[in-house]
Design a protein around this motif. Structure first.
Motif, PDB file in Angstrom:
ATOM      1  N   LEU A  13      36.730  39.298  35.144  1.00 37.69           N
ATOM      2  CA  LEU A  13      36.951  38.798  33.789  1.00 37.69           C
ATOM      3  C   LEU A  13      35.765  38.007  33.255  1.00 37.69           C
ATOM      4  N   ARG A  14      34.932  37.489  34.145  1.00 41.86           N
ATOM      5  CA  ARG A  14      33.813  36.662  33.703  1.00 41.86           C
ATOM      6  C   ARG A  14      32.450  37.334  33.827  1.00 41.86           C
ATOM      7  N   ALA A  15      32.366  38.414  34.545  1.00 39.87           N
ATOM      8  CA  ALA A  15      31.085  39.102  34.740  1.00 39.87           C
ATOM      9  C   ALA A  15      30.658  39.806  33.453  1.00 39.87           C
ATOM     10  N   ASP A  16      29.367  40.013  33.325  1.00 42.02           N
ATOM     11  CA  ASP A  16      28.820  40.740  32.185  1.00 42.02           C
ATOM     12  C   ASP A  16      29.331  42.179  32.226  1.00 42.02           C
ATOM     13  N   ARG A  17      29.911  42.633  31.141  1.00 44.58           N
ATOM     14  CA  ARG A  17      30.538  43.967  31.115  1.00 44.58           C
ATOM     15  C   ARG A  17      29.527  45.101  31.254  1.00 44.58           C
ATOM     16  N   PHE A  77      34.455  49.413  42.338  1.00 46.71           N
ATOM     17  CA  PHE A  77      35.483  48.411  42.051  1.00 46.71           C
ATOM     18  C   PHE A  77      35.335  47.796  40.665  1.00 46.71           C
ATOM     19  N   TRP A  78      34.363  48.219  39.902  1.00 48.20           N
ATOM     20  CA  TRP A  78      34.152  47.677  38.558  1.00 48.20           C
ATOM     21  C   TRP A  78      35.111  48.369  37.601  1.00 48.20           C
ATOM     22  N   PRO A  79      36.027  47.629  36.952  1.00 48.88           N
ATOM     23  CA  PRO A  79      37.055  48.262  36.120  1.00 48.88           C
ATOM     24  C   PRO A  79      36.582  48.705  34.740  1.00 48.88           C
ATOM     25  N   TYR A  80      35.331  48.402  34.386  1.00 51.09           N
ATOM     26  CA  TYR A  80      34.821  48.751  33.061  1.00 51.09           C
ATOM     27  C   TYR A  80      33.740  49.817  33.180  1.00 51.09           C
TER      28      TYR A  80
END
Length: 130
Positions: free
Chosen positions: A17-21, A77-80
């Motif tokens: 939620l806080r990582a750069d998309r 594992f990156w959801p975006y």
């Protein structure tokens, strides 16, 4: 769901939620994570190690616990969706062309599309893509 413990999963969600998309990266220190999750710093270190062992993320922390480190969430594992530079630049250029065309069709608008306007359109496009 069975891959991670409860604490490691909460940390994973916190990081996502806080990582750069666009890059799946986050600069963070262990003390602030522990404070936010209401866990001990030692527990947070154990959760980070679990994420690393399971291949969820890569960590680069300094020896000092208060110094910011870098967390890189692995692609699997990156959801975006991380846009490739060519895609985002090409799409942004198409967006700028479309804006110009829309403005040119209006008789009440005098078209002066300066480089600053292009930069603004490009940054707005990138914000909308997030």
């Amino acid at each position: 769901m069975m891959l991670l413990s409860d604490g490691a999963f909460k940390l994973y969600v916190f990081l996502c939620l806080r990582a750069d998309r666009n890059s799946a990266r986050l600069e963070i220190d262990q003390a602030s994570v522990a404070k936010f999750l209401a866990k001990s710093r030692r527990s947070v270190i154990v959760y980070f190690e679990e994420l690393k062992e399971r291949g969820v993320c890569e960590l680069r922390f300094a020896a000092n616990q208060h110094t910011r480190g870098v967390v890189q969430i692995c692609d699997a594992f990156w959801p975006y969706v991380i846009p490739t530079p060519a895609e985002s630049t090409g799409s942004a250029n198409n967006n700028i062309k479309r804006i110009r065309t829309l403005l040119e069709t209006r008789r009440c608008v005098r078209l002066t599309f300066a480089p600053a306007d292009e930069k603004l359109a490009h940054s707005l496009f990138l914000i909308m893509c997030r």
